[in-house]
Every structure is written in structure tokens, then in C-alpha cells.
Design an enzyme around this catalytic site. Structure first.
Site, PDB file in Angstrom:
ATOM      1  N   ASN A   1    -101.812 -12.477   6.744  1.00  0.00           N
ATOM      2  CA  ASN A   1    -101.952 -13.371   7.213  1.00  0.00           C
ATOM      3  C   ASN A   1    -103.404 -14.224   8.168  1.00  0.00           C
ATOM      4  OD1 ASN A   1    -103.824 -11.627   9.927  1.00  0.00           O
ATOM      5  ND2 ASN A   1    -101.806 -10.187   8.728  1.00  0.00           N
TER       6      ASN A   1
ATOM      7  N   ASP B   1     -96.863   2.576  10.614  1.00  0.00           N
ATOM      8  CA  ASP B   1     -98.195   1.769  11.820  1.00  0.00           C
ATOM      9  C   ASP B   1     -99.396   2.977  11.791  1.00  0.00           C
ATOM     10  OD1 ASP B   1     -99.238   1.445  14.568  1.00  0.00           O
ATOM     11  OD2 ASP B   1     -97.129  -0.364  14.248  1.00  0.00           O
TER      12      ASP B   1
ATOM     13  N   GLY C   1    -107.616  -0.313  17.145  1.00  0.00           N
ATOM     14  CA  GLY C   1    -107.077  -1.417  15.861  1.00  0.00           C
ATOM     15  C   GLY C   1    -107.442  -2.395  15.992  1.00  0.00           C
TER      16      GLY C   1
END
Ligand code: C5P
Length: 404
Positions: free
Chosen positions: A214, A310, A276
């Protein structure tokens, strides 16, 4: 407030603004707190205060000229900075701010600041038009991004009769700031805090040459790592592939995939603070092909993606080693606050920092950002459009406050 200034070494640079007279009172207050003071007067400062009055109040030598036959052999610009715990520039005129911002070193004050690695606190004072001038703003922001600290300027009536922002903060406010500054430093030092930051994108490989990734540049995470390091927190950054460098005081672990990032985080736990910022790929390929996949006759091929672990959720729910403060990011194109709150509840972190990525002027792959910090009680603090470095300092400030 606890007094933290005893025996601290403050190098006070007085530059040439009308507010320089306030420094005499500041020196008096600092001496009452048993601060050791050395002073540097710029050439124009001497039009506003005399070296004699500064020397009498500070009870020490006043350094004035770069080429001082008596003492330049001691390399004043190096030795003064080495001596100081902190460098305070009060008043900091538009001129001296411009010099610092552009690396000009044409007198003792500007040379020693350029040669210094000490915390440097500016106390700006100037006419309101000079302060709001975009050139001054740019210079000031540049210094801010490079870790300079500042007190004021305040809003009020100025010596020139105009009203607005630009007044030098009162000596008592500067004294409070210094007390706070050293207090926070002492507390942080005694707590020996550590932080892990994840940053950048991840790459999920399908075969040796193809991957999903990304647009994340990693900049916000790197800036947060720098801000935390600057205030004395032992910082580790676990970074996906980015084109950024970081000081070697910060432990850096390079990873490529989400799985590698998770493993690196696990290895580096426990920590006090987890941030994060990484844009971890939500999905990864079900199968990795060791050889480059060949084009064949089929018009369509099906590739199965599976959910990536995650990391934020893992850290938040890792009860035995849960950091005291777990912070996640939520990059949203709509319903920023609502989605941020949902993410906070779902991931069980302590704060979510929601950033709007619908506007191409800031957010992903930009040096600017605009964020809202949402805490567990759904209190919201918005940090308006600013450089990511500024936002990082604000976040670091708030992190420190939760540990003090
Ligand atoms: O769920 P979403 O990806 O929007 O959440 C963003 C937050 O979760 C960020 O703090 C990001 O670093 C973290 N995250 C993670 N691991 C993932 C996905 C997101 O740590 N696999």
C-alpha cells in the site's frame, strides 16, 4: 510543583529584542532556584541590556564575541554547549530564529547552537506581524520539526503599541516550563520506559516478484519514534519496506511481511508503550509460489487471500505482557470518529489515533497529517493539519503525561 532546577546548568542566549529586559528578572528567579547560569549576549542584545547588569545578576561571565582574544582559545562555541544541560534563547527574535533555521553561524550565539546537540528552548518575542509572517512561521516550524522546544509567544499588547501574538512569556511562565521540563526528564529517566513502534507498509508476496502493498510512507511512525527517543524513551521501530533513515540510537528491525512484523513484535515484548502506525496488509496470499507464476492460456485465474494476523489486536489482548499503553491508528476515508471509536472497542487498545485519508493534501504518503486522538472514554483531542513531525511531538507529549 516540585522544584527541579537546583544545580541545573542553563546557557541563556539573549538576542536583541525589546523584551530582553525581562531576562534580568528571569536570571534573578533562576538564581533563586540555585541554577548555574552562563550567558551569551548577541551584538544587538547589548542595545537593550548591558553586559554589566547581566553579569551582576548571573554572577558569571557574559560571553559576547566570537573572536574573544581572552577565551576563544577555549573554543567557547563548543565548550559552552558541552557545559549546558539546556540552551535557552530568550528573547528569540525573528532574526535569530531565521539564522538557526538556515544554519547561519556568523556569531557566537548562532555558532554554538549549530554546534550543539543539547535541548534548545526558544522563547520567541517579536512584533505580531513578524510572528505571523509566513517566512518566520516556516523558519519556526523547521526548528520545531528538528526538535527545538518553545515557550510562548503570548498574546497581548506589545512594546510597539500593537496587539496580538508575539509577546515574550513572563519569566514565571518560563520558570514553570523549565521546572516541568526537568521534572518530566527526571521521572522518565527513573521509569526507564520503552516503546515499540510499527511503521510503514507490509509486502505480501505471491511469488518472488509479485506482492500486495500500500501507499504508506512510514513517515508518521518514524517521526513518533524520533519524538519518543528525543524525550529519553528506549525506542524500537519495526519497519516495513520504506525509504527512510533513523538515528542509530533507535533500535530498528526491518521486516517485509505482516507475519514477520508480528514475530518481531512478539520477540521485542514486553514494552511499556506500543504504537501501531504500520499499514499492515489485512490479507495475505493463501499460497506462496517459489517460482514466478507463468502466464498461460487461461483468461482468468483465481487467487485466494487469507486474513493476516492483527498485530495491534494481538498486543492489546496479550494479557501477560500487555504494554501499559497500546495505541492504534485508524486511517479512514469517511466517518472518521465513528469508525475510530469502533476500532478502539474492537481492538481493545487504549487510544486510537484517527486520521482522515480522504484529503490528498495530507495523510498517507504526505509530510502533513491531521489526526484525532480518541481515548478509552471517547474523549477526543484533535491535532489540526500540521507536519507529521509536529503531530509526533504532540503525541509523544501526551504519552509522557500518562506516565507522570
Ligand atoms: O483494522 P485496521 O487495519 O483499520 O486497523 C488499523 C490499526 O491496526 C493500525 O494501528 C495498524 O497498525 C493495526 N493493524 C495491525 N495489524 C494488522 C492490521 C492493522 O497491527 N494486520
Amino acid at each position: 510543583m516540585k522544584k527541579n532546577l537546583k544545580n541545573k546548568k542553563i546557557l541563556l542566549i539573549i538576542s536583541g529584542g525589546i523584551a530582553a529586559y525581562k531576562c534580568l528578572d528571569l536570571i534573578r528567579l533562576l538564581k533563586k532556584q540555585h541554577v548555574e547560569i552562563k550567558t551569551v549576549l548577541t551584538k544587538s542584545a547589548k542595545n537593550f541590556v548591558t553586559p554589566l547588569s547581566v553579569a551582576a545578576l548571573s554572577k558569571g561571565k557574559v560571553y559576547q564575541d566570537f573572536f574573544d582574544a581572552e577565551s576563544e582559545s577555549e573554543f567557547d562555541h563548543i565548550s559552552l554547549s558541552r557545559w549546558a544541560d539546556v540552551i535557552l534563547i530568550a528573547p528569540a527574535t525573528a532574526n535569530i530564529i531565521a539564522k538557526f533555521a538556515n544554519g547561519i553561524a556568523d556569531d557566537l550565539a548562532s555558532t554554538l547552537v549549530l554546534a550543539s546537540n543539547k535541548d534548545t528552548i526558544l522563547v520567541p518575542a517579536m512584533n505580531v506581524r513578524m510572528w505571523i509572517n509566513s517566512i518566520t512561521k516556516k523558519n519556526f516550524n523547521k526548528l520545531f520539526s528538528n526538535g527545538y522546544l518553545s515557550v510562548g509567544p503570548e498574546i497581548g499588547e506589545m512594546a510597539c503599541g500593537e496587539y496580538g501574538q508575539g509577546k515574550m512569556s513572563d519569566p514565571k511562565i518560563i520558570l514553570d516550563y523549565l521546572n516541568n521540563f526537568f521534572n518530566n526528564k527526571n521521572i522518565l529517566k527513573s521509569k526507564n520506559l520503552s516503546a515499540i513502534i510499527t511503521a510503514g507498509p507490509t509486502r505480501e508476496h505471491l511469488d518472488p516478484v509479485r506482492f500486495i502493498t500500500n501507499k504508506s510512507s512510514g513517515l508518521q511512525g518514524y517521526e513518533i519514534a524520533k519524538s519518543l527517543d528525543k524525550i529519553g524513551i528506549n525506542t524500537t521501530i519495526i519497519s516495513g519496506p520504506v525509504k527512510l533513515d533513523i538515528s542509530n540510537k533507535i533500535k530498528k528491525i526491518d521486516v517485509v511481511t505482516g507475519k514477520e512484523m508480528l514475530n518481531a513484535v512478539k520477540k521485542n515484548l514486553p514494552t511499556d508503550i506500543f504504537v501501531g502506525t504500520a499499514a499492515v496488509s489485512d490479507y495475505t496470499f493463501n499460497t506462496f509460489y517459489n517460482k514466478k507464476i507463468k502466464k498461460d492460456e487461461k483468461d482468468e485465474i483465481k487467487i485466494i487471500l487469507k486474513k493476516n494476523a492483527d498485530i495491534l489486536e494481538y498486543v492489546s489482548n496479550h494479557n501477560s505482557m500487555r504494554p501499559k499503553l497500546v495505541i492504534g491508528f485508524a486511517a479512514e476515508t469517511s466517518n472518521l470518529i465513528k469508525n475510530g471509536k469502533n476500532k478502539l472497542a474492537k481492538k481493545h487498545c487504549d487510544w486510537i489515533i484517527a486520521n482522515d485519508i480522504s484529503n490528498e493534501n495530507f495523510g498517507i504518503d504526505s509530510v502533513f497529517n491531521e489526526v484525532s486522538i480518541i481515548d478509552k472514554n471517547f474523549n477526543i483531542e484533535k491535532i489540526e493539519y500540521s507536519k507529521k513531525s509536529f503531530i509526533a511531538d504532540k503525541i509523544a507529549d501526551r504519552i509522557v503525561k500518562t506516565f507522570i
